[in-house]
Design a protein around this motif. Sequence first.
Motif, PDB file in Angstrom:
ATOM      1  N   THR A  53       0.848  -1.185   0.000  1.00  0.00           N
ATOM      2  CA  THR A  53       0.000   0.000   0.000  1.00  0.00           C
ATOM      3  C   THR A  53       0.888   1.241   0.000  1.00  0.00           C
ATOM      4  O   THR A  53       2.075   1.174   0.335  1.00  0.00           O
ATOM      5  CB  THR A  53      -0.915   0.022   1.231  1.00  0.00           C
ATOM      6  N   LEU A  54       0.301   2.379  -0.355  1.00  0.00           N
ATOM      7  CA  LEU A  54       1.117   3.583  -0.531  1.00  0.00           C
ATOM      8  C   LEU A  54       1.908   3.939   0.717  1.00  0.00           C
ATOM      9  O   LEU A  54       3.113   4.201   0.643  1.00  0.00           O
ATOM     10  CB  LEU A  54       0.218   4.757  -0.933  1.00  0.00           C
ATOM     11  N   LEU A  55       1.254   3.996   1.875  1.00  0.00           N
ATOM     12  CA  LEU A  55       1.975   4.430   3.076  1.00  0.00           C
ATOM     13  C   LEU A  55       3.023   3.415   3.504  1.00  0.00           C
ATOM     14  O   LEU A  55       4.060   3.793   4.054  1.00  0.00           O
ATOM     15  CB  LEU A  55       0.994   4.715   4.207  1.00  0.00           C
ATOM     16  N   ASP A  56       2.781   2.136   3.246  1.00  0.00           N
ATOM     17  CA  ASP A  56       3.809   1.131   3.557  1.00  0.00           C
ATOM     18  C   ASP A  56       4.991   1.235   2.601  1.00  0.00           C
ATOM     19  O   ASP A  56       6.090   0.776   2.918  1.00  0.00           O
ATOM     20  CB  ASP A  56       3.220  -0.275   3.489  1.00  0.00           C
ATOM     21  N   ALA A  57       4.774   1.842   1.437  1.00  0.00           N
ATOM     22  CA  ALA A  57       5.844   1.965   0.442  1.00  0.00           C
ATOM     23  C   ALA A  57       6.701   3.205   0.647  1.00  0.00           C
ATOM     24  O   ALA A  57       7.691   3.388  -0.056  1.00  0.00           O
ATOM     25  CB  ALA A  57       5.236   1.993  -0.962  1.00  0.00           C
ATOM     26  N   GLN A  58       6.339   4.059   1.596  1.00  0.00           N
ATOM     27  CA  GLN A  58       7.097   5.295   1.806  1.00  0.00           C
ATOM     28  C   GLN A  58       8.560   5.005   2.103  1.00  0.00           C
ATOM     29  O   GLN A  58       8.894   4.134   2.897  1.00  0.00           O
ATOM     30  CB  GLN A  58       6.504   6.102   2.958  1.00  0.00           C
ATOM     31  N   GLY A  59       9.439   5.738   1.435  1.00  0.00           N
ATOM     32  CA  GLY A  59      10.875   5.588   1.636  1.00  0.00           C
ATOM     33  C   GLY A  59      11.519   4.515   0.788  1.00  0.00           C
ATOM     34  O   GLY A  59      12.743   4.400   0.779  1.00  0.00           O
ATOM     35  N   LEU A  60      10.711   3.730   0.068  1.00  0.00           N
ATOM     36  CA  LEU A  60      11.258   2.660  -0.765  1.00  0.00           C
ATOM     37  C   LEU A  60      11.401   3.129  -2.212  1.00  0.00           C
ATOM     38  O   LEU A  60      10.984   4.231  -2.573  1.00  0.00           O
ATOM     39  CB  LEU A  60      10.353   1.433  -0.677  1.00  0.00           C
ATOM     40  N   LEU A  61      11.996   2.266  -3.048  1.00  0.00           N
ATOM     41  CA  LEU A  61      12.175   2.581  -4.458  1.00  0.00           C
ATOM     42  C   LEU A  61      11.133   1.843  -5.283  1.00  0.00           C
ATOM     43  O   LEU A  61      10.885   0.650  -5.074  1.00  0.00           O
ATOM     44  CB  LEU A  61      13.572   2.185  -4.937  1.00  0.00           C
ATOM     45  N   LEU A  62      10.538   2.545  -6.216  1.00  0.00           N
ATOM     46  CA  LEU A  62       9.536   1.975  -7.099  1.00  0.00           C
ATOM     47  C   LEU A  62      10.185   0.914  -7.989  1.00  0.00           C
ATOM     48  O   LEU A  62      11.294   1.111  -8.489  1.00  0.00           O
ATOM     49  CB  LEU A  62       8.935   3.089  -7.946  1.00  0.00           C
ATOM     50  N   ALA A  63       9.505  -0.208  -8.170  1.00  0.00           N
ATOM     51  CA  ALA A  63      10.048  -1.297  -8.995  1.00  0.00           C
ATOM     52  C   ALA A  63       9.223  -1.496 -10.267  1.00  0.00           C
ATOM     53  O   ALA A  63       9.314  -2.547 -10.896  1.00  0.00           O
ATOM     54  CB  ALA A  63      10.099  -2.589  -8.184  1.00  0.00           C
ATOM     55  N   GLU A  64       8.432  -0.518 -10.642  1.00  0.00           N
ATOM     56  CA  GLU A  64       7.643  -0.587 -11.866  1.00  0.00           C
ATOM     57  C   GLU A  64       7.538   0.810 -12.469  1.00  0.00           C
ATOM     58  O   GLU A  64       7.718   1.814 -11.770  1.00  0.00           O
ATOM     59  CB  GLU A  64       6.239  -1.120 -11.577  1.00  0.00           C
ATOM     60  N   ASN A  65       7.270   0.859 -13.759  1.00  0.00           N
ATOM     61  CA  ASN A  65       6.961   2.119 -14.418  1.00  0.00           C
ATOM     62  C   ASN A  65       5.469   2.383 -14.284  1.00  0.00           C
ATOM     63  O   ASN A  65       4.660   1.518 -14.605  1.00  0.00           O
ATOM     64  CB  ASN A  65       7.364   2.082 -15.896  1.00  0.00           C
ATOM     65  N   VAL A  66       5.111   3.547 -13.790  1.00  0.00           N
ATOM     66  CA  VAL A  66       3.704   3.868 -13.549  1.00  0.00           C
ATOM     67  C   VAL A  66       3.245   4.922 -14.544  1.00  0.00           C
ATOM     68  O   VAL A  66       3.879   5.972 -14.697  1.00  0.00           O
ATOM     69  CB  VAL A  66       3.505   4.380 -12.112  1.00  0.00           C
ATOM     70  N   ARG A  67       2.128   4.645 -15.209  1.00  0.00           N
ATOM     71  CA  ARG A  67       1.493   5.602 -16.102  1.00  0.00           C
ATOM     72  C   ARG A  67       0.126   5.979 -15.551  1.00  0.00           C
ATOM     73  O   ARG A  67      -0.487   5.211 -14.809  1.00  0.00           O
ATOM     74  CB  ARG A  67       1.332   5.024 -17.520  1.00  0.00           C
ATOM     75  N   SER A  68      -0.345   7.129 -15.948  1.00  0.00           N
ATOM     76  CA  SER A  68      -1.660   7.573 -15.503  1.00  0.00           C
ATOM     77  C   SER A  68      -2.720   7.131 -16.504  1.00  0.00           C
ATOM     78  O   SER A  68      -2.565   7.320 -17.713  1.00  0.00           O
ATOM     79  CB  SER A  68      -1.689   9.099 -15.368  1.00  0.00           C
ATOM     80  N   ASP A  69      -3.797   6.532 -15.999  1.00  0.00           N
ATOM     81  CA  ASP A  69      -4.882   6.083 -16.876  1.00  0.00           C
ATOM     82  C   ASP A  69      -5.801   7.225 -17.283  1.00  0.00           C
ATOM     83  O   ASP A  69      -6.615   7.060 -18.198  1.00  0.00           O
ATOM     84  CB  ASP A  69      -5.708   5.000 -16.181  1.00  0.00           C
ATOM     85  N   PHE A  70      -5.704   8.343 -16.602  1.00  0.00           N
ATOM     86  CA  PHE A  70      -6.563   9.481 -16.931  1.00  0.00           C
ATOM     87  C   PHE A  70      -5.773  10.765 -16.741  1.00  0.00           C
ATOM     88  O   PHE A  70      -4.720  10.767 -16.094  1.00  0.00           O
ATOM     89  CB  PHE A  70      -7.832   9.481 -16.061  1.00  0.00           C
ATOM     90  N   PRO A  71      -6.265  11.875 -17.342  1.00  0.00           N
ATOM     91  CA  PRO A  71      -5.511  13.130 -17.233  1.00  0.00           C
ATOM     92  C   PRO A  71      -5.568  13.694 -15.823  1.00  0.00           C
ATOM     93  O   PRO A  71      -6.473  13.405 -15.046  1.00  0.00           O
ATOM     94  CB  PRO A  71      -6.224  14.057 -18.232  1.00  0.00           C
ATOM     95  N   LEU A  72      -4.591  14.509 -15.519  1.00  0.00           N
ATOM     96  CA  LEU A  72      -4.521  15.186 -14.225  1.00  0.00           C
ATOM     97  C   LEU A  72      -4.258  16.671 -14.468  1.00  0.00           C
ATOM     98  O   LEU A  72      -3.226  17.011 -15.045  1.00  0.00           O
ATOM     99  CB  LEU A  72      -3.388  14.575 -13.388  1.00  0.00           C
ATOM    100  N   PRO A  73      -5.172  17.584 -14.114  1.00  0.00           N
ATOM    101  CA  PRO A  73      -6.517  17.323 -13.610  1.00  0.00           C
ATOM    102  C   PRO A  73      -7.352  16.557 -14.641  1.00  0.00           C
ATOM    103  O   PRO A  73      -7.071  16.584 -15.829  1.00  0.00           O
ATOM    104  CB  PRO A  73      -7.099  18.727 -13.391  1.00  0.00           C
ATOM    105  N   SER A  74      -8.419  15.928 -14.159  1.00  0.00           N
ATOM    106  CA  SER A  74      -9.250  15.129 -15.056  1.00  0.00           C
ATOM    107  C   SER A  74     -10.325  15.956 -15.753  1.00  0.00           C
ATOM    108  O   SER A  74     -11.011  15.443 -16.638  1.00  0.00           O
ATOM    109  CB  SER A  74      -9.894  13.976 -14.276  1.00  0.00           C
ATOM    110  N   PHE A  75     -10.478  17.229 -15.366  1.00  0.00           N
ATOM    111  CA  PHE A  75     -11.440  18.113 -16.022  1.00  0.00           C
ATOM    112  C   PHE A  75     -10.966  19.550 -15.857  1.00  0.00           C
ATOM    113  O   PHE A  75     -10.193  19.859 -14.954  1.00  0.00           O
ATOM    114  CB  PHE A  75     -12.848  17.942 -15.428  1.00  0.00           C
TER     115      PHE A  75
END
Length: 413
Positions: A30-52
């Motif tokens: 989960t996000l808070l358990d992942a704090q301080g660690l290194l990401l092991a995947e490439n993350v893309r956004s499924d929708f725009p930010l902001p979304s509207f």
Amino acid sequence: MADDDRLRTVDEHLALVLDGIGTIDPIELTLLDAQGLLLAENVRSDFPLPSFDNSAMDGYAIRAIDTREASAQEPVSLRVVGDIAAGASSRSGMGPGLAMRIMTGAPIPAGADAVVPVEDTDRGMAKVAIRRPVHTGQFLRRAGEDLAAGSPALAAGAALGPQQLALLAAIGRDRVTVRPRPRVIILSTGSELIEVGQRPSFGEVIDSNSYMIAAAAKDAGADARRVGIVTDDHAKLLDALESQLLRADVLVTTGGVSMGAYDVVKEALSELGTVEFTQVAMQPGKPQGFGHLGNKIPIFCLPGNPVSSLVSFEAFVRPAIRKLLGKRSLQRATVKATALEGASSPFGVRQYRRGVLHRESAGGYSVSFVGGPGSHLLASLALSNCLVIVDEETTEVVSGTEVTVLPLLLSNR
């Protein structure tokens, strides 16, 4: 001892250690358990930010062209035809010569192309007087202006701090795959040791090393756990280590690695043929053990004196933990400081002296020594905030000269 009689250098032993450190399979957290660690995947956004498209200000949604003649002396008056709150679930619409009151973050109504901040108006309810013109797109947040749909959000290897976790949450990720914290298990060995909370009798010593090394491992980023004291008994030591193999990514023992007749760690693990005991050209921390148990679980066998134990951890175990975490920087950064007093050091040995590092008002650092070179001096260790590193070629540190200092600051880093 190593195959030859020459003492192994600190750098040689560290290279051997790092060569023996593998990797840990990534896990999903989960996000808070992942704090301080290194990401092991490439993350893309499924929708725009902001979304509207939404308002950047509290004010009035309008057509910019309707405000082109506005001034403080001659405000433009527009009819207010509705309110739009943040969280509105449907999109409103409006036409020429009209305005809608709008809150920060609320969706922009169809037909509007700008927002007039409320402070540039008379705050009218049925009609609003606008005192200055705005341009198309002004005070709007356009959909996707922060992050377009399908675009990379974070790359593998990114360190997950508060701002990265916020981005992941904003694009709807509640779990991510990361390089996990290595599970470091610490055992103190010695029949003379007793647990904290007990009053020592003659010849007994309260175990402090396991607390110190567990704290140091946590500071390095590990999930560290102490499992108590193991007496000087071959079978009990091997049973204790074997019981932790499925729980550990790294094992650390303290004590029992010198040349004494009762150094059970050295004697017991040597029988397994997986741990090499050697002597390293460093002071303190000369006797060192490193190898693997079970399914290639690294084991560090550190000296029992507290200063030796912590110095050994900083020199060898901390870099190993950082490598398992996937960190680019394996060791603490050193600084240069002016020595406020002199000290001697044996030739051919890298000496680590406890010190207090001072930040000078004029800039730069100075350092004073704390305690002597004795590796049992725990009270002076507690007063220190750094280690002064005296290289192998230096036998005398002269007051006023520059030295290399390893700050022992909380990481996190």
